[in-house]
Design a protein around this motif. Structure first.
Motif, PDB file in Angstrom:
ATOM      1  N   ILE A  28       0.830  -1.208   0.000  1.00 43.04           N
ATOM      2  CA  ILE A  28       0.000   0.000   0.000  1.00 43.04           C
ATOM      3  C   ILE A  28       0.862   1.255   0.000  1.00 43.04           C
ATOM      4  N   GLY A  87      -3.936   0.827  -3.008  1.00 45.93           N
ATOM      5  CA  GLY A  87      -3.442  -0.546  -2.977  1.00 45.93           C
ATOM      6  C   GLY A  87      -3.819  -1.300  -4.232  1.00 45.93           C
ATOM      7  N   GLY A 140      -4.844  -6.439   0.111  1.00 44.58           N
ATOM      8  CA  GLY A 140      -3.757  -5.466  -0.046  1.00 44.58           C
ATOM      9  C   GLY A 140      -4.279  -4.086  -0.347  1.00 44.58           C
ATOM     10  N   VAL A 141      -5.167  -3.580   0.498  1.00 46.07           N
ATOM     11  CA  VAL A 141      -5.777  -2.275   0.232  1.00 46.07           C
ATOM     12  C   VAL A 141      -6.147  -1.572   1.537  1.00 46.07           C
TER      13      VAL A 141
END
Length: 263
Positions: A28, A87, A140-141
């Motif tokens: 990120i 992300g 992944g955010v």
């Protein structure tokens, strides 16, 4: 040493760390910047687009239909909540769809818009589950939630891959977030208006984005205000032409290349 413990999200290292979550946060930190500022009469979000190009079709954002965003960084989660994501965009799409479903279920059950913190909490419950069960990886955010509800009025929340969330007056995630945070600390005031917040956000973005010029092709912008006439929150995700007009008004528009060469 880390290699022995980072293959699964469910294994703690001897120092008590979950490496896969730290790796997700590192992903990120290299993503396009997303910045949010809470004002007394609204919330402002801005984001740096990384997927750009002359051949990219942005017709849906420029004319007709939709809410003006490119579908990369800014999303309308509910009529009272806008989300800005930093992300992996595909992970963000999954979470955005989940958030919209949760918001509509709440509306159906209670005939009222979902409170902002409750929506953030529901998403974080899902994110936390992906750090606890085997065979899964963290999302992944990170998401910034700009929202309004009748009890706590305008709010700005941030959630990360671990499932933690927190409320902020002004914050930034993504690339160069340290520089942006320090600029916000210096310039943010508690009684700031939406108009002042828009100027502050654009100035900070101009100093922290990797691109030397600031233009609508690399910037997404959204504002949440309250419509006194209809007595309900008003979410607006700006179209490219509207972003360019904002930049001109703030004196941050990119200069025409031909003009620069003549001078």
């Amino acid at each position: 040493m880390a290699r022995r413990y980072d293959s699964r999200t469910t294994i703690f290292s001897p120092e008590g760390r979950l490496y896969q979550i730290e790796y997700a946060m590192e992903a990120i930190s290299h993503a396009g910047t997303v910045l949010g500022v809470l004002a007394k009469d609204g919330v402002v979000l801005a984001a740096e687009k990384r997927v750009t190009g002359k051949l990219l079709d942005l017709s849906s954002a420029k004319v007709g239909g939709g809410y003006g965003g490119s579908g990369e960084k800014m999303f309308l989660l509910n009529s009272n909540v806008i989300g800005g994501v930093a992300g992996i965009t595909s992970d963000a799409n999954s979470l955005v769809n989940y958030a919209r479903t949760v918001a509509q279920q709440h509306l159906l059950q209670y005939n009222d818009d979902i409170p902002v913190e409750l929506l953030a909490q529901r998403l974080c419950d899902l994110k936390q589950g992906y750090t606890q069960y085997g065979g899964l990886r963290p999302f992944g955010v990170s998401i910034l939630y700009a929202g309004y509800d009748p009890h706590y009025h305008f709010q700005l929340y941030h959630s990360d891959p671990s499932g933690n969330y927190s409320g902020w007056k002004a914050t930034c995630v993504g690339a160069n977030n340290g520089t942006a945070q320090s600029l916000l600390k210096q310039e943010y005031k508690d009684d700031i208006s939406v108009e002042q917040a828009i100027g502050l956000v654009l100035r900070v973005m101009s100093k922290t984005m990797d691109s030397p010029t600031l233009g609508s092709e690399k910037l997404e912008f959204a504002v949440l205000t309250y419509d006194e006439a209809n007595k309900q929150p008003k979410a607006k995700i700006y179209r490219p032409s509207e972003i360019d007009a904002l930049l001109v008004a703030e004196g941050l528009a990119k200069k025409d290349e031909d003009t620069e060469m003549k001078s």
